[in-house]
Design a protein around this motif. Structure first.
Motif, PDB file in Angstrom:
ATOM      1  N   MET A  17       0.851  -1.192   0.000  1.00 45.99           N
ATOM      2  CA  MET A  17       0.000   0.000   0.000  1.00 45.99           C
ATOM      3  C   MET A  17       0.889   1.245   0.000  1.00 45.99           C
ATOM      4  N   ARG A  18       0.932   1.927  -1.130  1.00 43.02           N
ATOM      5  CA  ARG A  18       1.624   3.214  -1.184  1.00 43.02           C
ATOM      6  C   ARG A  18       0.929   4.194  -0.242  1.00 43.02           C
ATOM      7  N   THR A  19       1.742   4.823   0.605  1.00 44.62           N
ATOM      8  CA  THR A  19       1.215   5.755   1.591  1.00 44.62           C
ATOM      9  C   THR A  19       2.050   7.023   1.549  1.00 44.62           C
ATOM     10  N   TYR A  20       1.385   8.143   1.455  1.00 48.78           N
ATOM     11  CA  TYR A  20       2.054   9.439   1.393  1.00 48.78           C
ATOM     12  C   TYR A  20       2.062  10.043   2.793  1.00 48.78           C
ATOM     13  N   LEU A  21       3.231  10.457   3.225  1.00 47.87           N
ATOM     14  CA  LEU A  21       3.415  10.975   4.581  1.00 47.87           C
ATOM     15  C   LEU A  21       3.795  12.446   4.521  1.00 47.87           C
ATOM     16  N   HIS A  22       3.042  13.265   5.231  1.00 44.44           N
ATOM     17  CA  HIS A  22       3.324  14.692   5.370  1.00 44.44           C
ATOM     18  C   HIS A  22       3.428  14.973   6.864  1.00 44.44           C
ATOM     19  N   ARG A  23       4.548  15.564   7.280  1.00 46.93           N
ATOM     20  CA  ARG A  23       4.744  15.790   8.715  1.00 46.93           C
ATOM     21  C   ARG A  23       5.623  17.010   8.945  1.00 46.93           C
ATOM     22  N   PRO A  24       5.608  17.534  10.166  1.00 45.17           N
ATOM     23  CA  PRO A  24       6.452  18.700  10.454  1.00 45.17           C
ATOM     24  C   PRO A  24       7.925  18.391  10.222  1.00 45.17           C
ATOM     25  N   ALA A  25       8.631  19.372   9.700  1.00 44.95           N
ATOM     26  CA  ALA A  25      10.074  19.235   9.525  1.00 44.95           C
ATOM     27  C   ALA A  25      10.765  19.370  10.879  1.00 44.95           C
ATOM     28  N   GLU A  38     -10.850  10.867  -1.293  1.00 47.02           N
ATOM     29  CA  GLU A  38     -12.015  10.529  -2.091  1.00 47.02           C
ATOM     30  C   GLU A  38     -11.681   9.288  -2.939  1.00 47.02           C
ATOM     31  N   ILE A  39     -12.590   8.858  -3.778  1.00 44.06           N
ATOM     32  CA  ILE A  39     -12.341   7.690  -4.636  1.00 44.06           C
ATOM     33  C   ILE A  39     -11.204   7.928  -5.625  1.00 44.06           C
ATOM     34  N   PHE A  40     -10.775   9.191  -5.780  1.00 46.11           N
ATOM     35  CA  PHE A  40      -9.760   9.528  -6.782  1.00 46.11           C
ATOM     36  C   PHE A  40      -8.325   9.372  -6.269  1.00 46.11           C
ATOM     37  N   GLN A  41      -8.167   9.040  -4.987  1.00 46.36           N
ATOM     38  CA  GLN A  41      -6.885   8.846  -4.310  1.00 46.36           C
ATOM     39  C   GLN A  41      -6.187  10.194  -4.077  1.00 46.36           C
ATOM     40  N   GLN A  42      -4.847  10.224  -3.956  1.00 48.39           N
ATOM     41  CA  GLN A  42      -4.202  11.481  -3.547  1.00 48.39           C
ATOM     42  C   GLN A  42      -4.060  12.432  -4.738  1.00 48.39           C
ATOM     43  N   THR A  43      -5.135  13.137  -5.004  1.00 49.52           N
ATOM     44  CA  THR A  43      -5.135  14.199  -6.000  1.00 49.52           C
ATOM     45  C   THR A  43      -4.483  15.448  -5.405  1.00 49.52           C
ATOM     46  N   PRO A  63      -3.141   7.003   2.606  1.00 51.53           N
ATOM     47  CA  PRO A  63      -2.954   5.720   1.920  1.00 51.53           C
ATOM     48  C   PRO A  63      -3.651   5.702   0.570  1.00 51.53           C
ATOM     49  N   GLU A  64      -3.150   4.883  -0.342  1.00 50.51           N
ATOM     50  CA  GLU A  64      -3.882   4.608  -1.574  1.00 50.51           C
ATOM     51  C   GLU A  64      -4.973   3.597  -1.226  1.00 50.51           C
ATOM     52  N   VAL A  65      -6.187   4.082  -1.136  1.00 56.09           N
ATOM     53  CA  VAL A  65      -7.257   3.286  -0.538  1.00 56.09           C
ATOM     54  C   VAL A  65      -7.649   2.080  -1.381  1.00 56.09           C
ATOM     55  N   PHE A  66      -7.372   2.128  -2.680  1.00 51.38           N
ATOM     56  CA  PHE A  66      -7.682   0.991  -3.561  1.00 51.38           C
ATOM     57  C   PHE A  66      -6.393   0.371  -4.104  1.00 51.38           C
ATOM     58  N   LYS A  93     -13.719  -3.692  -3.643  1.00 51.41           N
ATOM     59  CA  LYS A  93     -12.823  -3.964  -2.509  1.00 51.41           C
ATOM     60  C   LYS A  93     -13.610  -4.493  -1.312  1.00 51.41           C
ATOM     61  N   PRO A  94     -13.242  -5.648  -0.778  1.00 53.34           N
ATOM     62  CA  PRO A  94     -13.911  -6.161   0.433  1.00 53.34           C
ATOM     63  C   PRO A  94     -13.668  -5.237   1.620  1.00 53.34           C
ATOM     64  N   VAL A  95     -14.692  -5.018   2.405  1.00 53.14           N
ATOM     65  CA  VAL A  95     -14.565  -4.051   3.487  1.00 53.14           C
ATOM     66  C   VAL A  95     -13.544  -4.495   4.530  1.00 53.14           C
ATOM     67  N   GLU A  96     -13.350  -5.799   4.689  1.00 60.40           N
ATOM     68  CA  GLU A  96     -12.358  -6.278   5.649  1.00 60.40           C
ATOM     69  C   GLU A  96     -10.952  -5.811   5.290  1.00 60.40           C
ATOM     70  N   SER A  97     -10.720  -5.536   4.007  1.00 59.22           N
ATOM     71  CA  SER A  97      -9.402  -5.071   3.589  1.00 59.22           C
ATOM     72  C   SER A  97      -9.113  -3.664   4.112  1.00 59.22           C
ATOM     73  N   TYR A  98     -10.149  -2.840   4.264  1.00 55.71           N
ATOM     74  CA  TYR A  98      -9.935  -1.528   4.878  1.00 55.71           C
ATOM     75  C   TYR A  98      -9.487  -1.694   6.328  1.00 55.71           C
ATOM     76  N   ASP A  99     -10.074  -2.660   7.008  1.00 60.33           N
ATOM     77  CA  ASP A  99      -9.694  -2.900   8.404  1.00 60.33           C
ATOM     78  C   ASP A  99      -8.235  -3.336   8.508  1.00 60.33           C
ATOM     79  N   SER A 100      -7.806  -4.224   7.623  1.00 60.31           N
ATOM     80  CA  SER A 100      -6.412  -4.669   7.671  1.00 60.31           C
ATOM     81  C   SER A 100      -5.467  -3.557   7.228  1.00 60.31           C
TER      82      SER A 100
END
Length: 245
Positions: A17-25, A38-43, A63-66, A93-100
């Motif tokens: 799962m590609r995940t984009y992280l933004h945090r304080p420097a 949204e359904i469009f991912q990280q726009t 996270p890239e939700v799909f 996408k099975p809903v259990e996958s969101y939980d994992s």
């Protein structure tokens, strides 16, 4: 607050799962917000929204939700093709996958030197529902759900006992529900249904309705309302300031 951005590819039971992280420097340990798109991912609008929250002193994971259904790095357009593809992914996408996915992000956050171990969730549209779904995890202290689609329906998922509103007993943190009164995706009777169930369950939540359309937080398109969006960010930062600090 100056921020920095990174990419993390997290292992999950259903693939990377590609995940984009933004945090304080700079140095420090920060609360984490799991931020659902949204359904469009990280726009562009989602990235900018995540960075706004990061600039208030949070580590924000998008996270890239799909991720199971698309190549890494997929971003869908705000057009008919993108909407059709995103809705198809939501149905597939099975809903259990969101939980994992949620469990994988929380476990990863706990291992990071910049995290203080306190976690919340936030999201827009289907991401508002996915943030609500994240609230089923015991580690989630607070959740901000913006115009969460499908909560009032039994279509995500359609198997008995797994719909998010059927698992309210699992929510231990505080909820904030934000809606647009002119949202054609979530009619008045749908919002009332959600309100009634949260109230009957005795959950700790706040409820906000604005004269706005669906996607009023998205800073592209005809439905964007900058004034209400600013109020939405203020409400979210107030919630997390009380609960994640």
């Amino acid at each position: 607050m100056i921020i920095q951005s990174h990419i993390a590819d997290l292992p999950t039971p259903t693939g990377t799962m590609r995940t984009y992280l933004h945090r304080p420097a700079g140095e420090g340990k920060f609360p984490t917000i799991l931020f659902y798109s949204e359904i469009f991912q990280q726009t562009g609008p989602i990235e900018r929204a995540a960075k706004i929250m990061a600039g208030h002193g949070y580590a924000v994971l998008v996270p890239e939700v799909f991720h199971e259904l698309n190549p890494i790095g997929t971003v869908l357009g705000y057009d008919d093709d993108g909407r059709d593809k995103g809705n198809a992914d939501k149905a597939a996408k099975p809903v259990e996958s969101y939980d994992s996915d949620n469990a994988a992000m929380i476990a990863w956050v706990k291992q990071q030197p910049w995290a203080n171990g306190i976690v919340g969730a936030m999201g827009f549209c289907i991401g508002g529902h996915l943030a609500f779904r994240a609230a089923l995890q015991p580690e989630i202290k607070a959740t901000a759900c913006f115009y969460a689609t499908d909560l009032h329906l039994n279509t995500m998922p359609n198997q008995a006992g797994q719909h998010s509103m059927e698992r309210l007993n699992d929510i231990t943190g505080e909820l904030m529900m934000i809606w647009g009164k002119q949202d054609n995706h979530i009619p008045t009777e749908g919002r009332l249904k959600v309100y009634q169930k949260l109230t009957e369950q005795g959950l700790k939540f706040t409820w906000h309705e604005f004269n706005a359309q669906h996607a009023f937080m998205r800073d592209e398109g005809e439905r964007y309302d900058p004034q209400i969006a600013m109020t939405g960010y203020q409400l979210a930062t107030q919630l997390f300031g009380r609960t994640l600090r």
